[in-house]
Design a protein around this motif. Structure first.
Motif, PDB file in Angstrom:
ATOM      1  N   GLN A  73       8.302  24.918  -9.858  1.00  0.00           N
ATOM      2  CA  GLN A  73       7.602  24.120 -10.861  1.00  0.00           C
ATOM      3  C   GLN A  73       6.557  24.959 -11.603  1.00  0.00           C
ATOM      4  OE1 GLN A  73       8.379  21.143 -11.987  1.00  0.00           O
ATOM      5  NE2 GLN A  73       6.769  21.483 -13.505  1.00  0.00           N
ATOM      6  N   ASP A  74       5.946  25.916 -10.883  1.00  0.00           N
ATOM      7  CA  ASP A  74       4.963  26.784 -11.534  1.00  0.00           C
ATOM      8  C   ASP A  74       5.617  27.612 -12.638  1.00  0.00           C
ATOM      9  OD1 ASP A  74       3.040  25.802  -9.902  1.00  0.00           O
ATOM     10  OD2 ASP A  74       2.850  27.584  -8.628  1.00  0.00           O
ATOM     11  N   ILE A  75       6.829  28.101 -12.379  1.00  0.00           N
ATOM     12  CA  ILE A  75       7.514  28.894 -13.394  1.00  0.00           C
ATOM     13  C   ILE A  75       7.888  28.021 -14.589  1.00  0.00           C
ATOM     14  CG2 ILE A  75       9.620  30.200 -13.894  1.00  0.00           C
ATOM     15  CD1 ILE A  75       9.435  31.509 -11.273  1.00  0.00           C
ATOM     16  N   PRO A  82       1.847  32.644 -12.859  1.00  0.00           N
ATOM     17  CA  PRO A  82       1.688  31.866 -11.625  1.00  0.00           C
ATOM     18  C   PRO A  82       1.437  32.756 -10.412  1.00  0.00           C
ATOM     19  CG  PRO A  82       3.587  31.105 -12.887  1.00  0.00           C
ATOM     20  CD  PRO A  82       3.116  32.368 -13.533  1.00  0.00           C
ATOM     21  N   PRO A  83       0.785  32.218  -9.370  1.00  0.00           N
ATOM     22  CA  PRO A  83       0.535  33.003  -8.154  1.00  0.00           C
ATOM     23  C   PRO A  83       1.844  33.494  -7.522  1.00  0.00           C
ATOM     24  CG  PRO A  83      -0.707  30.938  -8.135  1.00  0.00           C
ATOM     25  CD  PRO A  83       0.228  30.860  -9.292  1.00  0.00           C
ATOM     26  N   HIS A  99       6.670  39.898  -8.989  1.00  0.00           N
ATOM     27  CA  HIS A  99       7.986  40.535  -8.966  1.00  0.00           C
ATOM     28  C   HIS A  99       9.011  39.798  -9.816  1.00  0.00           C
ATOM     29  CE1 HIS A  99       7.487  37.589  -5.882  1.00  0.00           C
ATOM     30  NE2 HIS A  99       8.686  37.711  -5.366  1.00  0.00           N
ATOM     31  N   TYR A 100       8.620  38.676 -10.428  1.00  0.00           N
ATOM     32  CA  TYR A 100       9.516  37.956 -11.324  1.00  0.00           C
ATOM     33  C   TYR A 100       9.062  38.000 -12.789  1.00  0.00           C
ATOM     34  CZ  TYR A 100      11.169  35.761  -6.984  1.00  0.00           C
ATOM     35  OH  TYR A 100      11.669  35.536  -5.736  1.00  0.00           O
ATOM     36  N   LEU A 101       7.737  37.954 -13.024  1.00  0.00           N
ATOM     37  CA  LEU A 101       7.234  37.700 -14.370  1.00  0.00           C
ATOM     38  C   LEU A 101       6.321  38.786 -14.928  1.00  0.00           C
ATOM     39  CD1 LEU A 101       6.368  33.904 -13.880  1.00  0.00           C
ATOM     40  CD2 LEU A 101       8.441  34.868 -14.887  1.00  0.00           C
ATOM     41  N   GLN A 102       5.736  39.627 -14.079  1.00  0.00           N
ATOM     42  CA  GLN A 102       4.796  40.630 -14.571  1.00  0.00           C
ATOM     43  C   GLN A 102       5.563  41.767 -15.236  1.00  0.00           C
ATOM     44  OE1 GLN A 102       2.091  41.745 -15.938  1.00  0.00           O
ATOM     45  NE2 GLN A 102       0.767  41.153 -14.245  1.00  0.00           N
ATOM     46  N   VAL A 103       5.458  41.860 -16.557  1.00  0.00           N
ATOM     47  CA  VAL A 103       6.292  42.783 -17.337  1.00  0.00           C
ATOM     48  C   VAL A 103       6.130  44.227 -16.881  1.00  0.00           C
ATOM     49  CG1 VAL A 103       6.659  43.718 -19.649  1.00  0.00           C
ATOM     50  CG2 VAL A 103       6.315  41.261 -19.339  1.00  0.00           C
TER      51      VAL A 103
END
Length: 465
Positions: A171-173, A343-344, A348-352
């Motif tokens: 849900q955060d994503i 999001p916390p 490893h998924y979103l930090q470019v």
């Protein structure tokens, strides 16, 4: 009578001009100064001087063909000059080895260390040997020492501490996607920045950490602490969605010698920036300086360049305490800059920068270091700056942003931001897969942390456009 072809004469200035063509401009000033000191008189001396600078990591490795082209000679001459240097180096090292009785004493000391509950790392072993020999030894001495005493000692890899599985809520994503659509969709790419830090410990980050124990020991320590006396620094990277990047921003411990950095070609506010902190990590005071001196002027320049005085700037960052402090949010809001945090546990998924740039940076860094562990801080920063320049190439930046679900709409100028639903669907599926896996494997949580907020954290402070 036919004319005989004479050998090309040696000309130092011509050789330096050819060297300049195959050397990055960033590094050439330092190389030029060292080559002119004790200026080589012959081609052979020039080649040997190049190999000497290569050993000292002043220049990156040149191929035999490149060196032959620089000096206007054939490759066998280059090979012969290198072999002569290696032979001299090998002869010099033979006189540095401990005799058998001294090495037996070292073995006994290691066994006593283990009985006393102390960890014997390669650094510890080298310290013991250097004290006995009265001179320094190479970074790989522990390997040859173990080979000679494998009947008494063995090397084991220290186990890392169990870490909490980084679970991110689906849900955060989804909420993060909505934030991006509301705030940055359609914004000019140049006004979107991403920033993050990565730390570097001179030896600790180089390879798995071996320890030396008596033969047959089974209980390996849970972890091997980093040697904090070794050179340590942090790199703050800032990139934009228009595929531009800031010069490297270094965070160094107090007391560094600025003149040594200048001698290595690192000039503050010219090709890099550096700030001093107590432990080489980001602090609130330093981040305030970076915001005021670098980020705010950058957005002001863009507004003038695009003739958009009221255009809002956006910074995407993690939830580091220094980044989300109220003073920082206030400074950004006063300059019409919004801070968006991910999001916390979603690095490893979103930090470019973590998705592409930092991994490439460390690979290039290690290749430039060639596993040498006795570099000075100035040498490390010089190599780090070169590795960073190589890691922020156009292809890497484009791929990193795309992996994070943020892309450019290049159908019209100026390029605008678009959100890739397809990429985020893949990210969500990977999160679901990892969350299922984490439930099956389960790790013990030793600490509980307060979950940090994410969103546009200073939206209440921003004025309406």
């Amino acid at each position: 009578m036919p004319k005989t072809k004479s050998k090309p004469s040696y000309n130092f200035e011509q050789c330096m001009r050819r060297l300049n063509k195959v050397t990055p401009e960033f590094d050439f000033d330092s190389i030029n100064a060292k080559m002119r000191k004790d200026q080589p008189k012959t081609k052979r001396q020039f080649v040997r001087k190049l190999f000497l600078l290569e050993e000292r990591k002043v220049i990156s490795g040149l191929t035999y063909t490149e060196i032959a082209g620089i000096v206007s000679c054939n490759e066998p001459l280059v090979s012969k000059a290198r072999n002569n240097r290696l032979a001299t180096k090998s002869t010099r090292k033979k006189s540095m080895t401990l005799d058998s009785s001294e090495e037996e004493e070292v073995c006994e000391e290691i066994k006593q260390y283990y009985k006393d509950g102390k960890i014997v790392s390669p650094q510890t072993l080298r310290g013991i040997v250097e004290q006995k020999a009265g001179h320094s030894v190479g970074h790989s001495f522990h390997q040859s020492f173990h080979d000679r005493h494998d009947n008494e000692l063995e090397m084991q890899i220290a186990k890392r501490r169990d870490e909490k599985r980084m679970n991110v809520k689906i849900q955060d994503i989804r909420s993060y996607i909505e934030v991006l659509k509301i705030w940055i969709l359609g914004v000019i790419c140049a006004f979107i920045l991403q920033l993050d830090e990565t730390g570097y410990q001179a030896y600790h980050d180089t390879r798995p950490q071996p320890i030396i124990v008596p033969k047959g020991v089974a209980d390996v320590p849970a972890h091997l602490p980093a040697d904090r006396s070794e050179p340590h620094f942090s790199l703050l990277a800032v990139i934009s969605l228009s595929m531009e990047f800031f010069n490297p921003i270094f965070l160094l411990k107090h007391g560094f010698d600025e003149q040594q950095l200048i001698n290595k070609g690192l000039r503050k506010n010219f090709n890099c920036y550096y700030y001093s902190t107590e432990n080489g990590n980001m602090t609130l005071e330093v981040f305030k300086l970076i915001v005021r001196e670098l980020l705010v002027p950058h957005f002001q320049y863009l507004r003038n360049e695009y003739n958009l005085p009221n255009q809002r700037g956006f910074i995407i960052s993690d939830g580091c305490k220094c980044h989300v402090n109220h003073e920082i949010l206030q400074i950004l809001a006063e300059n019409n800059i919004a801070l968006i945090t991910t999001p916390p546990n979603s690095t490893h998924y979103l930090q470019v920068l973590d998705l592409g740039v930092f991994g490439t940076y460390k690979e290039h860094f290690q290749q430039l270091r060639r596993n040498h562990h006795h570099d000075t801080l100035a040498e490390l920063l010089q190599l780090s700056a070169s590795a960073y320049q190589m890691s922020v190439c156009l292809e890497t930046l484009v791929n990193s942003w795309q992996k994070g679900g943020i892309e450019r709409d290049t159908t019209a100028w100026p390029w605008r931001t678009k959100i890739s639903e397809q990429k985020f669907d893949g990210i969500i599926k990977q999160c679901e897969k990892d969350n299922i896996l984490s439930k099956q494997i389960g790790t013990r949580v030793t600490r509980k942390y307060k979950q940090s907020d994410f969103d546009v954290l200073n939206c209440d402070l921003l004025k309406d456009e």
